[in-house]
Design a protein around this motif. Structure first.
Motif, PDB file in Angstrom:
ATOM      1  N   PHE A  44      -2.100   6.826  -2.589  1.00 16.05           N
ATOM      2  CA  PHE A  44      -1.886   5.648  -3.429  1.00 16.05           C
ATOM      3  C   PHE A  44      -0.399   5.428  -3.675  1.00 16.05           C
ATOM      4  CE2 PHE A  44      -4.392   2.926  -6.401  1.00 16.05           C
ATOM      5  CZ  PHE A  44      -3.330   2.227  -6.949  1.00 16.05           C
ATOM      6  N   VAL A  45       0.305   6.479  -4.098  1.00 17.98           N
ATOM      7  CA  VAL A  45       1.713   6.302  -4.471  1.00 17.98           C
ATOM      8  C   VAL A  45       2.597   6.105  -3.244  1.00 17.98           C
ATOM      9  CG1 VAL A  45       2.478   8.731  -4.497  1.00 17.98           C
ATOM     10  CG2 VAL A  45       3.464   7.074  -6.110  1.00 17.98           C
ATOM     11  N   GLU A  46       2.254   6.706  -2.121  1.00 16.02           N
ATOM     12  CA  GLU A  46       3.022   6.463  -0.909  1.00 16.02           C
ATOM     13  C   GLU A  46       2.887   5.020  -0.449  1.00 16.02           C
ATOM     14  OE1 GLU A  46       5.130   8.949   1.303  1.00 16.02           O
ATOM     15  OE2 GLU A  46       5.284   8.872  -0.882  1.00 16.02           O
ATOM     16  N   SER A  47       1.709   4.448  -0.650  1.00 15.17           N
ATOM     17  CA  SER A  47       1.524   3.029  -0.341  1.00 15.17           C
ATOM     18  C   SER A  47       2.434   2.178  -1.209  1.00 15.17           C
ATOM     19  CB  SER A  47       0.063   2.633  -0.559  1.00 15.17           C
ATOM     20  OG  SER A  47      -0.799   3.374   0.280  1.00 15.17           O
ATOM     21  N   LEU A  48       2.492   2.500  -2.496  1.00 14.24           N
ATOM     22  CA  LEU A  48       3.389   1.777  -3.402  1.00 14.24           C
ATOM     23  C   LEU A  48       4.841   1.943  -2.969  1.00 14.24           C
ATOM     24  CD1 LEU A  48       1.879   2.675  -6.899  1.00 14.24           C
ATOM     25  CD2 LEU A  48       1.518   0.587  -5.577  1.00 14.24           C
ATOM     26  N   ARG A  49       5.197   3.150  -2.551  1.00 10.13           N
ATOM     27  CA  ARG A  49       6.591   3.428  -2.195  1.00 10.13           C
ATOM     28  C   ARG A  49       7.041   2.575  -1.011  1.00 10.13           C
ATOM     29  NH1 ARG A  49       9.539   6.913   1.151  1.00 10.13           N
ATOM     30  NH2 ARG A  49       7.648   7.809   2.078  1.00 10.13           N
ATOM     31  N   PHE A  50       6.190   2.439  -0.012  1.00 11.96           N
ATOM     32  CA  PHE A  50       6.568   1.633   1.151  1.00 11.96           C
ATOM     33  C   PHE A  50       6.664   0.152   0.806  1.00 11.96           C
ATOM     34  CE2 PHE A  50       4.917   5.273   3.750  1.00 11.96           C
ATOM     35  CZ  PHE A  50       6.112   5.536   4.388  1.00 11.96           C
ATOM     36  N   ALA A  51       5.868  -0.286  -0.178  1.00 18.00           N
ATOM     37  CA  ALA A  51       5.895  -1.702  -0.570  1.00 18.00           C
ATOM     38  C   ALA A  51       6.967  -1.994  -1.609  1.00 18.00           C
ATOM     39  CB  ALA A  51       4.531  -2.109  -1.130  1.00 18.00           C
ATOM     40  N   ALA A  52       7.633  -0.963  -2.109  1.00 19.83           N
ATOM     41  CA  ALA A  52       8.484  -1.128  -3.290  1.00 19.83           C
ATOM     42  C   ALA A  52       9.880  -1.648  -2.998  1.00 19.83           C
ATOM     43  CB  ALA A  52       8.589   0.200  -4.049  1.00 19.83           C
ATOM     44  N   ASP A  53      10.361  -1.493  -1.767  1.00 16.38           N
ATOM     45  CA  ASP A  53      11.682  -2.046  -1.451  1.00 16.38           C
ATOM     46  C   ASP A  53      11.677  -2.585  -0.029  1.00 16.38           C
ATOM     47  OD1 ASP A  53      11.897   0.138   0.216  1.00 16.38           O
ATOM     48  OD2 ASP A  53      13.514   1.105  -0.882  1.00 16.38           O
ATOM     49  N   GLN A  54      12.812  -3.106   0.390  1.00 13.87           N
ATOM     50  CA  GLN A  54      12.864  -3.751   1.701  1.00 13.87           C
ATOM     51  C   GLN A  54      13.029  -2.760   2.834  1.00 13.87           C
ATOM     52  OE1 GLN A  54      15.697  -6.916   1.841  1.00 13.87           O
ATOM     53  NE2 GLN A  54      14.697  -8.114   0.258  1.00 13.87           N
ATOM     54  N   SER A  55      13.521  -1.586   2.516  1.00 11.63           N
ATOM     55  CA  SER A  55      13.699  -0.591   3.561  1.00 11.63           C
ATOM     56  C   SER A  55      12.848   0.617   3.200  1.00 11.63           C
ATOM     57  CB  SER A  55      15.183  -0.229   3.689  1.00 11.63           C
ATOM     58  OG  SER A  55      15.373   0.626   4.788  1.00 11.63           O
ATOM     59  N   LYS A  64       6.591  -0.322  -9.233  1.00  9.46           N
ATOM     60  CA  LYS A  64       7.081   0.771 -10.076  1.00  9.46           C
ATOM     61  C   LYS A  64       5.906   1.636 -10.495  1.00  9.46           C
ATOM     62  CE  LYS A  64      11.273  -1.322 -12.036  1.00  9.46           C
ATOM     63  NZ  LYS A  64      12.193  -0.276 -11.553  1.00  9.46           N
ATOM     64  N   TRP A  65       6.190   2.917 -10.701  1.00  8.49           N
ATOM     65  CA  TRP A  65       5.131   3.833 -11.120  1.00  8.49           C
ATOM     66  C   TRP A  65       5.730   4.961 -11.950  1.00  8.49           C
ATOM     67  CZ3 TRP A  65       6.868   2.974  -6.217  1.00  8.49           C
ATOM     68  CH2 TRP A  65       7.565   4.010  -5.596  1.00  8.49           C
ATOM     69  N   ASP A  66       4.885   5.543 -12.799  1.00  5.14           N
ATOM     70  CA  ASP A  66       5.279   6.667 -13.647  1.00  5.14           C
ATOM     71  C   ASP A  66       4.160   7.691 -13.668  1.00  5.14           C
ATOM     72  OD1 ASP A  66       7.913   6.009 -14.892  1.00  5.14           O
ATOM     73  OD2 ASP A  66       6.817   4.250 -15.600  1.00  5.14           O
ATOM     74  N   TRP A  67       4.554   8.943 -13.947  1.00  9.29           N
ATOM     75  CA  TRP A  67       3.603  10.048 -14.038  1.00  9.29           C
ATOM     76  C   TRP A  67       3.444  10.454 -15.500  1.00  9.29           C
ATOM     77  CZ3 TRP A  67       1.477  10.230  -9.497  1.00  9.29           C
ATOM     78  CH2 TRP A  67       2.239  10.011  -8.348  1.00  9.29           C
ATOM     79  N   ILE A 207       2.649  -9.499   3.607  1.00 13.94           N
ATOM     80  CA  ILE A 207       3.732  -8.867   4.370  1.00 13.94           C
ATOM     81  C   ILE A 207       3.948  -7.431   3.916  1.00 13.94           C
ATOM     82  CG2 ILE A 207       6.201  -8.943   4.895  1.00 13.94           C
ATOM     83  CD1 ILE A 207       5.998 -12.010   4.600  1.00 13.94           C
ATOM     84  N   ARG A 208       4.010  -7.228   2.608  1.00 14.14           N
ATOM     85  CA  ARG A 208       4.259  -5.872   2.097  1.00 14.14           C
ATOM     86  C   ARG A 208       3.047  -4.969   2.266  1.00 14.14           C
ATOM     87  NH1 ARG A 208       8.958  -4.987   0.447  1.00 14.14           N
ATOM     88  NH2 ARG A 208      10.316  -6.769   0.149  1.00 14.14           N
ATOM     89  N   ALA A 209       1.857  -5.543   2.151  1.00 13.48           N
ATOM     90  CA  ALA A 209       0.664  -4.742   2.410  1.00 13.48           C
ATOM     91  C   ALA A 209       0.639  -4.262   3.849  1.00 13.48           C
ATOM     92  CB  ALA A 209      -0.585  -5.555   2.083  1.00 13.48           C
ATOM     93  N   GLN A 210       0.985  -5.154   4.776  1.00 18.79           N
ATOM     94  CA  GLN A 210       0.994  -4.776   6.183  1.00 18.79           C
ATOM     95  C   GLN A 210       2.100  -3.776   6.494  1.00 18.79           C
ATOM     96  OE1 GLN A 210      -1.525  -5.819   8.317  1.00 18.79           O
ATOM     97  NE2 GLN A 210      -0.651  -4.083   9.448  1.00 18.79           N
ATOM     98  N   LYS A 211       3.235  -3.919   5.816  1.00 19.26           N
ATOM     99  CA  LYS A 211       4.310  -2.944   5.994  1.00 19.26           C
ATOM    100  C   LYS A 211       3.819  -1.545   5.634  1.00 19.26           C
ATOM    101  CE  LYS A 211       8.749  -1.489   4.048  1.00 19.26           C
ATOM    102  NZ  LYS A 211       9.680  -1.622   2.902  1.00 19.26           N
ATOM    103  N   THR A 212       3.104  -1.447   4.524  1.00 17.04           N
ATOM    104  CA  THR A 212       2.548  -0.162   4.097  1.00 17.04           C
ATOM    105  C   THR A 212       1.605   0.404   5.145  1.00 17.04           C
ATOM    106  OG1 THR A 212       2.756  -0.585   1.722  1.00 17.04           O
ATOM    107  CG2 THR A 212       1.006   0.892   2.414  1.00 17.04           C
TER     108      THR A 212
END
Length: 351
Positions: A44-55, A64-67, A207-212
């Motif tokens: 889950f969080v790795e998916s967010l990480r790839f969608a979180a910025d342009q690179s 954004k996420w928090d633990w 676009i960001r979903a596919q990037k992930t």
């Protein structure tokens, strides 16, 4: 799936001084139970990480996420990995700062009898209409909170019998990657990547979903509407009040039309004053504000997923002109429609 080059998404990220001005599209708070299962949380969080910025700099810009933990102390995953919370578990913060709250379970010894404070916190979150996601045995926590009574939930086949015995009012299903029912998501395990990708698609665009999916090497299967229910702002099932549900459905069908709130009220057989009252009670905002958010959310999807002119998008989404649209968009999302589109299309090398 169309292939992209290895550097197709390697774009320049916004300058540091502008990051604080960008409102994230998707904000997730993770509450980790001790001995939580690592696979669904990491997927889950790795998916967010790839969608979180342009690179791929792991900058928390668009996501954004928090633990967190229920006692604000470090916890261990079931595999032994130790995780320190990055935020204290504070009810006010949970209500104000997150679009979703994830309760991550694992070993049943930790989720069969969760602390009362955590159960009360989850009830408050649900009452505030913030969607809750239960990963793995997190469904046992929600069951103890009474949040699954009468609702469909996805259960792992190894725990189904015990779950049914403890929570007979829940409608249990197996062999489902995830299920959503009235703001409660249940995901029985696995990697949870498909759930994360669907949420990214709703909030951040295709676009960001596919990037992930591309960079996690996931070959996505075609999704049919009857297979999964997605939670979106304009999904009337989000609200249990029949009048509010009908009004939202009518609003969603008339995003570009010059329809007045009086006409909306008449459509649901009430008057504007009563419509305002039930909206405040069920959505915590006036119908005019809610309708504007519907239009802005639709505009944001068009900006992310089409090349239509901004003025045309403004008109299609019911705004009187481009200037009016730009003003409200910036107020809602912290940046102009042009800046929003430029940053999100920065990853789109396929067009």
């Amino acid at each position: 799936m169309q292939h992209v080059s290895s550097n197709a998404y390697d774009e320049v990220s916004p300058p540091p001084e502008s990051l604080s001005k960008i409102k994230p599209d998707l904000r997730v708070g993770f509450i980790l139970m001790d001995k939580f299962t690592l696979a669904p949380v990491s997927g889950f969080v790795e998916s967010l990480r790839f969608a979180a910025d342009q690179s791929f700099r792991s900058l928390q810009i668009y996501c954004k996420w928090d633990w967190m933990t229920y006692n604000n102390l470090p916890v261990n995953a079931s595999c032994g990995l130790s995780v320190n919370p990055t935020k204290d578990l504070d009810l006010k913060e949970l209500k104000q700062n997150y679009d979703y709250i994830v309760i991550a379970g694992g070993l049943l010894s930790e989720t069969r009898k969760p602390p009362v404070y955590l159960l009360e916190t989850l009830k408050e979150i649900h009452a505030a209409r913030i969607p809750i996601i239960a990963l793995c045995s997190g469904c046992f926590v929600l069951g103890n909170a009474g949040l699954l009574d009468g609702r469909k939930c996805a259960i792992h086949f190894t725990t189904r019998d015990e779950f049914v015995g403890l929570f007979p009012k829940a409608v249990t299903l197996i062999e489902q990657t995830y299920i959503e029912d009235h703001g409660i998501f249940t995901c029985p395990g696995g990697t949870a990547i498909d759930l994360a990708a669907d949420l990214i698609r709703v909030h951040c665009g295709e676009i960001r979903a596919q990037k992930t999916l591309d960079y996690l090497l996931i070959q996505q299967k075609p999704l049919h509407s009857q297979d999964k229910e997605k939670t979106t702002l304009d999904n009337p099932s989000t609200y249990e009040n029949n009048m509010v549900s009908k009004a939202i459905a009518f609003m969603s069908e008339n995003l570009s039309a010059h329809v007045t709130l009086k006409e909306v009220a008449e459509h649901v057989n009430t008057n504007p004053r009563q419509l305002n009252r039930v909206f405040l009670a069920n959505t915590n905002e006036a119908p005019a504000n809610y309708w504007r958010r519907l239009r802005l959310e639709h505009a944001r999807k068009l900006l992310a997923n089409t090349s239509a002119y901004i003025t045309n998008i403004a008109i299609e989404c019911g705004f009187s002109d481009g200037s009016h649209f730009i003003l409200w968009f910036k107020k809602q999302y912290g940046e102009t429609p042009f800046a929003y589109r430029k940053r999100r299309h920065g990853v789109d090398k396929l067009k």
